[in-house]
Each structure stands twice: as structure tokens, then as C-alpha cells.
Scaffold this active site. Structure first.
Site, PDB file in Angstrom:
ATOM      1  NE  ARG A   1     -46.560   6.426   9.615  1.00  0.00           N
ATOM      2  CZ  ARG A   1     -45.556   5.613   9.899  1.00  0.00           C
ATOM      3  NH1 ARG A   1     -44.325   5.960   9.597  1.00  0.00           N
ATOM      4  NH2 ARG A   1     -45.778   4.441  10.464  1.00  0.00           N
TER       5      ARG A   1
ATOM      6  NE  ARG B   1     -47.029   3.105   6.508  1.00  0.00           N
ATOM      7  CZ  ARG B   1     -46.650   2.365   7.547  1.00  0.00           C
ATOM      8  NH1 ARG B   1     -45.449   2.478   8.023  1.00  0.00           N
ATOM      9  NH2 ARG B   1     -47.471   1.504   8.092  1.00  0.00           N
TER      10      ARG B   1
ATOM     11  CG  ASP C   1     -42.372   3.937   7.018  1.00  0.00           C
ATOM     12  OD1 ASP C   1     -43.137   3.887   7.976  1.00  0.00           O
ATOM     13  OD2 ASP C   1     -41.338   3.244   6.925  1.00  0.00           O
TER      14      ASP C   1
ATOM     15  CG  ASP D   1     -38.724   2.400   8.571  1.00  0.00           C
ATOM     16  OD1 ASP D   1     -39.125   3.062   9.542  1.00  0.00           O
ATOM     17  OD2 ASP D   1     -39.435   1.582   7.937  1.00  0.00           O
TER      18      ASP D   1
END
Ligand code: GSY
Length: 175
Positions: free
Chosen positions: A84, A93, A96, A98
Site C-alpha cells: 500500500r 490502493r 485498505d 480499516d
């Protein structure tokens, strides 16, 4: 494994499915993390910066003995290991990762805000989360975000790409 967390994953560069699969595998290779459930994989229109390729997105539910801060470090390390780069904010990307929810806690530090502040307005997060999130956690999350049902996004721009329980979607450990 006293803590529960929901994590959102997305990829729109290269072999998106391999990046998702690889990221989940890396996360659950940590002895402090156990996979409870994972959503189907959805192909989604880019939100924010729209001039980029379609994403694959999913959400996983884990149990963990990690603090939220330690879990964040693991998520960031996983992103780095999978190449990344942070060139364009909202841009393309490889992966990711999160944290959306950590128990039913409200956490604000310099590095982390939980519940994730933008999750409620993002169909690519809410649709997979709704698929696997127990109702009471979902209602907590809505309350914490100050959202009413009518504010939840519809599923526009979010299409099933690989159904959970379809062939070769990763299964929760032990099931
Ligand atoms: O915040 C996650 C990265 N991201 C995504 C994403 O994962 N999916 C879609 N559809 N749009 C996105 N915009 C950003 S930024």
C-alpha cells in the site's frame, strides 16, 4: 479473545481478490486474532475520487486479545506488507484495512477514531457490514454515528462479486 471488532477491506489495484484474501490470511495468522465471520465480496464504484478502477470490498468480524491501538498497528502493517502506498488521498490502493468497530467503544486518539467516522455514509462499508453484523452492534453503531435509518445509504454502486459460502470464499476458522 475478549474483544470483538469489525474490519473493512478494499482493493482496486492488480489482483484485487488475491489482495483481499492475502490480507485476511495475514490478519488471522496473528495468534491474537480469530476470524468469526466474513461477508460476501462486493464490487463497488469508487467513492471520493471517482476517476479510478472499481473496488472489491468486504467486511470481517474478528475476536481479538489486542487493544484497539495494537489492532490498528496490525492493520497498517498488513497494508504496508501488501504494498500500500499513500500517494493520492482517496486514490487507488492495493489494499485498505480499516477498523470500523471495536467492541461498543467510542475511541478517539491521534491515530484512530472508532466507530469509523465515515462508515455510515459509505455503501461499500455498510452493505457488507449489514450482511454479517449482529443487530445490537449495528444499532449501537448507528447511534454512535448519530444516524437514523433513513440516512443509511442504499446499495447503489455495490454489487455482489463473490457470494459468501460460494466456492473458495474464505470460511470462518473452525466452521
Ligand atoms: O476507504 C477505503 C478506500 N476507498 C474506497 C473503497 O474501499 N471502496 C470504494 N468503492 N470507494 C472507495 N473510496 C475509498 S477512499
Amino acid at each position: 479473545m475478549e474483544n470483538q471488532a469489525f474490519i473493512s477491506l478494499g482493493s482496486n489495484i492488480g489482483n484485487r481478490y488475491d489482495y483481499l484474501k492475502n490480507a485476511v490470511q495475514r490478519l488471522i495468522n496473528y495468534p491474537e486474532i480469530v476470524l468469526v465471520n466474513c461477508s460476501s465480496i462486493y464490487e463497488t464504484d469508487p467513492v471520493g475520487y471517482e476517476d479510478q478502477d472499481l473496488f472489491l470490498n468486504m467486511v470481517i468480524h474478528i475476536r481479538t486479545s489486542c487493544s484497539a491501538e495494537k489492532l490498528l498497528d496490525i492493520c497498517l502493517k498488513t497494508e504496508q506488507e501488501l504494498g500500500r502506498k499513500r500517494d493520492i488521498r482517496w486514490g487507488p490502493r492495493t489494499i485498505d484495512v480499516d477498523i470500523l468497530l471495536y467492541n461498543q467503544e467510542n475511541i478517539t486518539t491521534e491515530k484512530l477514531i472508532v466507530p469509523h467516522p465515515r462508515m455510515i455514509e459509505r455503501p461499500f462499508v455498510i452493505i457488507p457490514l449489514l450482511e454479517i453484523c449482529p443487530e445490537e452492534i449495528f444499532y449501537y453503531m448507528k447511534k454512535a454515528n448519530g444516524a437514523s435509518l433513513s440516512e443509511l445509504p442504499n446499495s447503489e454502486g455495490v454489487r455482489i462479486w463473490k457470494l459468501k459460502n460460494g466456492e473458495d470464499v474464505f470460511e470462518p476458522i473452525g466452521s
